[in-house]
Design an enzyme around this catalytic site. Sequence first.
Site, PDB file in Angstrom:
ATOM      1  CD  GLN A  37       3.127 -13.402  14.342  1.00  0.00           C
ATOM      2  OE1 GLN A  37       3.570 -14.518  14.600  1.00  0.00           O
ATOM      3  NE2 GLN A  37       3.175 -12.899  13.120  1.00  0.00           N
ATOM      4  CE1 TYR A  67      15.968 -19.694   9.471  1.00  0.00           C
ATOM      5  CE2 TYR A  67      15.343 -17.494   8.745  1.00  0.00           C
ATOM      6  CZ  TYR A  67      15.022 -18.814   8.965  1.00  0.00           C
ATOM      7  OH  TYR A  67      13.751 -19.273   8.678  1.00  0.00           O
ATOM      8  CD  GLN A  68      16.949 -13.346   7.201  1.00  0.00           C
ATOM      9  OE1 GLN A  68      16.157 -14.079   6.620  1.00  0.00           O
ATOM     10  NE2 GLN A  68      16.564 -12.474   8.110  1.00  0.00           N
ATOM     11  CG  ASP A  92      12.641 -11.180   8.749  1.00  0.00           C
ATOM     12  OD1 ASP A  92      13.486 -11.149   7.837  1.00  0.00           O
ATOM     13  OD2 ASP A  92      12.268 -12.244   9.294  1.00  0.00           O
ATOM     14  CD  GLU A 112       4.426 -12.636   7.429  1.00  0.00           C
ATOM     15  OE1 GLU A 112       3.673 -12.766   8.419  1.00  0.00           O
ATOM     16  OE2 GLU A 112       5.490 -13.268   7.305  1.00  0.00           O
ATOM     17  CG  ASP A 143      -3.629 -19.647   5.126  1.00  0.00           C
ATOM     18  OD1 ASP A 143      -2.554 -20.246   4.887  1.00  0.00           O
ATOM     19  OD2 ASP A 143      -4.557 -20.154   5.771  1.00  0.00           O
ATOM     20  CG  ASP A 161      11.815 -16.926   6.899  1.00  0.00           C
ATOM     21  OD1 ASP A 161      12.087 -17.569   7.931  1.00  0.00           O
ATOM     22  OD2 ASP A 161      12.065 -15.717   6.765  1.00  0.00           O
ATOM     23  CB  SER A 162       7.327 -21.212   8.893  1.00  0.00           C
ATOM     24  OG  SER A 162       8.253 -22.239   9.213  1.00  0.00           O
ATOM     25  CE1 TYR A 229      16.778 -17.106  15.433  1.00  0.00           C
ATOM     26  CE2 TYR A 229      17.571 -18.763  13.906  1.00  0.00           C
ATOM     27  CZ  TYR A 229      16.907 -17.579  14.146  1.00  0.00           C
ATOM     28  OH  TYR A 229      16.366 -16.866  13.103  1.00  0.00           O
TER      29      TYR A 229
END
Length: 283
Positions: A37, A67-68, A92, A112, A143, A161-162, A229
């Site tokens: 990415q 969020y976290q 992150d 990750e 993966d 956490d995608s 967001y």
Amino acid sequence: MHNMQSAVPGMVSEIDHGFGNTIEVTKVLCDEQSDFQHIQIFETSHLGRMLMLDGIIQLTEFDEFAYQEMMVHPALQLHPAPEKVLIVGGGDGGVAREVARHPEVKHIVQCEIDGKVVELCKKYLPSTACGFDDPRMELHIGDGLEFVRNSCNEYDVIIVDSTDPVGPGEVLFGQEFYQSVHRALKADGVVASQSESIFLYPEIVKRLYGFTRELFFDNGYAFIAVPTYPAGSIGVCLASKSHRVTEPLRKLSWELSKQLKYYNEAIHTAAFQLPAFARQMLQ
């Protein structure tokens, strides 16, 4: 669906479903293409540092705590003794940082897919990447679907956490993945998954809600307010093998509550109270 445009110098926009957010940036800290990415980290004028993947805002230092904390604490408070936690995604480090606040957790395993995200966040986002420094952490680059598929009856809590369901995160929104998650959890296991916005992605919310309702004793969608967001909100889908998700099993310790800015016991229950349209959608 998503695209990022620099409308004017110093402004970065994330556009989704024909509307979005524009954020003033003062400096480009990194702009790299990994094997998976496009990774960008910016210094912003008002929101601290900001991480974007493929033009999609992942976090800003201004509101990432919302969020976290909601991805982690409801799930851990739903488990009687969460000792072994698996994080899928979360490059992150913010989710790991929140998991590490729980002294009863003995082992944090994280998978990750993109090592470059971890490396760049360690360099430019130490406020979240500090999560990787905990001695209980075991980080795997690979993966997530494969990793979970190879586990059985191993974890107390799994946190997914995608990124959005495009690109490398896509497989984490499939039925096979949730069957593997169910198998990887112990008998009283809990899963928490990033579940998009009820306003922007009702189909995805319905899909994840459907998978988890079929497989688990109880499930629910909890609403999270995150100003940066696109719809100002996102959700976490929680599912438990043995317990109602709306009622925390454990009291929040005073030590932990002092460290938190968003999650508390009242929010845990309230977040599952959804607007009428979302209720109908999930019936």
